[in-house]
Design an enzyme around this catalytic site. Structure first.
Site, PDB file in Angstrom:
ATOM      1  N   TYR A 131      27.820  42.449  27.790  1.00 20.52           N
ATOM      2  CA  TYR A 131      26.982  41.562  26.883  1.00 20.52           C
ATOM      3  C   TYR A 131      28.059  40.951  25.982  1.00 20.52           C
ATOM      4  O   TYR A 131      28.447  41.593  25.115  1.00 20.52           O
ATOM      5  CB  TYR A 131      25.767  41.868  26.371  1.00 20.52           C
ATOM      6  CG  TYR A 131      25.623  40.786  25.307  1.00 20.52           C
ATOM      7  CD1 TYR A 131      25.117  39.623  25.742  1.00 20.52           C
ATOM      8  CD2 TYR A 131      25.060  41.270  23.851  1.00 20.52           C
ATOM      9  CE1 TYR A 131      24.496  38.837  24.797  1.00 20.52           C
ATOM     10  CE2 TYR A 131      24.726  40.306  23.210  1.00 20.52           C
ATOM     11  CZ  TYR A 131      24.511  39.011  23.488  1.00 20.52           C
ATOM     12  OH  TYR A 131      23.857  38.360  22.595  1.00 20.52           O
ATOM     13  N   CYS A 151      39.166  30.764  54.935  1.00 15.31           N
ATOM     14  CA  CYS A 151      38.096  30.372  53.928  1.00 15.31           C
ATOM     15  C   CYS A 151      38.581  29.248  53.176  1.00 15.31           C
ATOM     16  O   CYS A 151      37.824  28.449  52.381  1.00 15.31           O
ATOM     17  CB  CYS A 151      37.746  31.440  53.026  1.00 15.31           C
ATOM     18  SG  CYS A 151      37.020  32.797  54.312  1.00 15.31           S
ATOM     19  N   SER A 171      48.899  34.384  60.140  1.00 14.42           N
ATOM     20  CA  SER A 171      48.106  35.112  58.812  1.00 14.42           C
ATOM     21  C   SER A 171      47.992  33.621  57.851  1.00 14.42           C
ATOM     22  O   SER A 171      48.934  33.232  57.290  1.00 14.42           O
ATOM     23  CB  SER A 171      48.756  35.948  58.324  1.00 14.42           C
ATOM     24  OG  SER A 171      48.226  36.789  57.214  1.00 14.42           O
ATOM     25  N   TRP A 189      19.808  40.613  27.677  1.00 15.27           N
ATOM     26  CA  TRP A 189      19.358  41.185  29.111  1.00 15.27           C
ATOM     27  C   TRP A 189      20.251  40.555  30.068  1.00 15.27           C
ATOM     28  O   TRP A 189      19.821  39.266  30.318  1.00 15.27           O
ATOM     29  CB  TRP A 189      18.113  41.218  28.975  1.00 15.27           C
ATOM     30  CG  TRP A 189      17.259  42.208  28.190  1.00 15.27           C
ATOM     31  CD1 TRP A 189      16.505  42.056  27.058  1.00 15.27           C
ATOM     32  CD2 TRP A 189      16.815  43.563  28.631  1.00 15.27           C
ATOM     33  NE1 TRP A 189      16.076  43.223  26.590  1.00 15.27           N
ATOM     34  CE2 TRP A 189      16.105  44.011  27.495  1.00 15.27           C
ATOM     35  CE3 TRP A 189      17.139  44.119  29.670  1.00 15.27           C
ATOM     36  CZ2 TRP A 189      15.541  45.398  27.679  1.00 15.27           C
ATOM     37  CZ3 TRP A 189      16.562  45.560  29.817  1.00 15.27           C
ATOM     38  CH2 TRP A 189      15.989  46.080  28.862  1.00 15.27           C
ATOM     39  N   GLU A 196      49.767  36.379  69.291  1.00 16.24           N
ATOM     40  CA  GLU A 196      48.900  35.500  68.928  1.00 16.24           C
ATOM     41  C   GLU A 196      49.078  34.196  69.536  1.00 16.24           C
ATOM     42  O   GLU A 196      50.415  33.542  69.786  1.00 16.24           O
ATOM     43  CB  GLU A 196      49.236  35.120  67.483  1.00 16.24           C
ATOM     44  CG  GLU A 196      48.474  34.057  66.810  1.00 16.24           C
ATOM     45  CD  GLU A 196      46.961  34.242  67.063  1.00 16.24           C
ATOM     46  OE1 GLU A 196      46.477  33.039  67.427  1.00 16.24           O
ATOM     47  OE2 GLU A 196      46.398  35.162  66.541  1.00 16.24           O
TER      48      GLU A 196
END
Length: 445
Positions: free
Chosen positions: A425, A45, A41, A433, A35
């Site tokens: 739900y 993000c 590592s 829904w 590397e």
């Protein structure tokens, strides 16, 4: 014959996943990772959040250290740059960036995990101190140092999701921020409605200049101004986030077959067209399960999955990388944006007979406190009802519903499949829904 010596060029997501999995699969395998940077590592993000101070310490982003990997039997050599691969003699050559000493390491199997490089337009002044990119841990450290030294005015060049994450980071850090975008909107790859809502979200907190071409950077000794076709803007720091490109120099020198964006093409086991050479991560194009064609969509989770597959195969096991559907999610100030598969425009560019359905509803029951709007876009194929893609804009975890669409896309699901799902739900979490079912039923008519 099972390889005895594995060399991995590049760490971070793909390279380290391949090295670690190969060693677990075959403990007798000799594994060496080269590397060129100081870290092997880390959570790339998380760099915007470390820049802003939301993550207070850059060290928290580090997932593995060289010492930890050596304890697992993986020889990790940081600050070692591989400059050549001799495919005939099966060895890599390079130099130790600390000492200047040359090295040559033989391999039976080679994994190229060289990632991607940030694109910086070739304009005057791009090398001035104060002009930054955001790709490595060191980049976040440099920007944090500039902020600590008193920077107050920032210009972000690029209105994609990395650029907008950095706009939020710099505003959170207390800077006066301006974002420049050469196109006519922000977050355009997510589709028209997400682009509209992203512009609304950003303009409430930072100045946005659209259709602005970057012409150069100016300053006496360090950055003072950003010059564009829309005017000249003062800046103590500039963050260039106009995209990345595959870091394919070694791959090109080896003569590997390339695809979209000149990314390396592999088979399902991440093998290239050169015997013994594998490629993973942002360097590679992947099979897109919606279009059926290779696509270059560089994302960390793809790199990790590819690395695990390559490591399994090299270690003597059997695994396949089954492709991608292009799922991405980002937070821009208060709103969250997610996409998977294709937008309507992308589907049409691929020659598909596509249609789009949009709804706006609430993320949970409207009578329960705290409900907020959730916008759903479904893209589907006329005639078959096959799902082609979807985009969500909402608040918080509500947009993680994108994973439902990603799972259906992976299995070539239809609008009817989506409408038939047994959604969970309860009023604090959803409507009776689910918004995805509402959108599917609206599309079905």
């Amino acid at each position: 014959m099972r390889p005895q010596r594995l060399v991995v060029v590049g760490g971070v997501a793909g390279g380290m996943s391949a090295a670690a999995k190969a060693k677990r699969q075959n403990p007798a395998l000799e594994v060496t990772v080269f590397e060129r940077n100081a870290y092997i590592s880390y959570g790339a993000c998380g760099l915007p959040y470390a820049t802003s101070g939301v993550v207070p310490n850059l060290q928290r982003l580090i997932a593995r250290t060289p010492a930890a990997m050596r304890a697992r039997g993986v020889d990790v050599r940081v600050r070692h740059e591989v400059t050549e691969v001799d495919g005939e003699r099966r060895c890599v050559k390079g130099r130790n960036l600390e000492t200047g000493e040359a090295f040559c390491a033989p391999y039976d199997a080679l994994v190229l995990a060289t990632g991607a490089l940030p694109v910086c337009p070739q304009v005057p002044g791009r090398a001035l101190p104060g002009v930054h990119v955001m790709r490595r841990l060191e980049d976040a450290a440099a920007l944090r140092e500039a902020i600590a030294a008193g920077a107050t005015r920032a210009v972000v060049v690029g209105g994609g999701y990395i650029g907008l994450e950095m706009v939020e980071a710099l505003v959170t850090a207390g800077l006066d921020v301006r974002v420049l975008e050469r196109q006519a909107g922000l977050l355009l790859p997510f589709g028209p409605k997400p682009a509209e809502l992203a512009l609304e979200e950003v303009t409430a907190r930072a100045e946005v200049v659209l259709a602005a071409e970057l012409l150069g950077f100016e300053g006496r000794g360090r950055l003072e101004r950003v010059v564009t076709s829309a005017g000249t803007f003062p800046a103590d720091v500039a963050l260039v986030a106009v995209g990345v490109r595959p870091n394919n120099a070694l791959a090109r020198a080896l003569g590997l077959r390339l695809g979209p964006a000149e990314a390396v093409l592999t088979d399902a086991q991440l093998r290239t067209d050169r015997d013994g050479v594998f490629a993973v991560g942002d360097l590679t194009a992947a099979h897109h399960r919606v279009t059926g064609r290779p696509a270059w969509i560089p994302l960390g989770d793809t790199a990790n999955r590819q690395g695990r597959v390559a490591g399994t195969v090299i270690g003597g096991g059997d695994a396949r990388f089954r492709g991608i559907v292009g799922t991405a999610i980002t937070k821009v100030f208060e709103r969250a944006f997610a996409t998977t598969g294709l937008t309507l425009a992308e589907a049409q560019r691929h020659g598909l007979s596509a249609r789009e359905t949009q709804i706006t509803t609430t993320d949970h029951a409207s009578y329960y406190p705290g409900h907020r709007p959730l916008h759903v876009t479904l893209v589907w194929e006329e005639g078959t009802g096959r799902l082609l893609g979807g985009q969500l804009v909402g608040y918080g975890d509500a947009v993680k519903r994108i994973d439902v669409l990603a799972a259906l896309l992976f299995r070539q699901g239809t609008l009817q499949d989506l409408a038939d799902l047994d959604f969970a739900y309860a009023p604090p979490f959803s409507n009776v829904w689910d918004p995805l079912a509402v959108a599917a039923n609206a599309a079905l008519g």
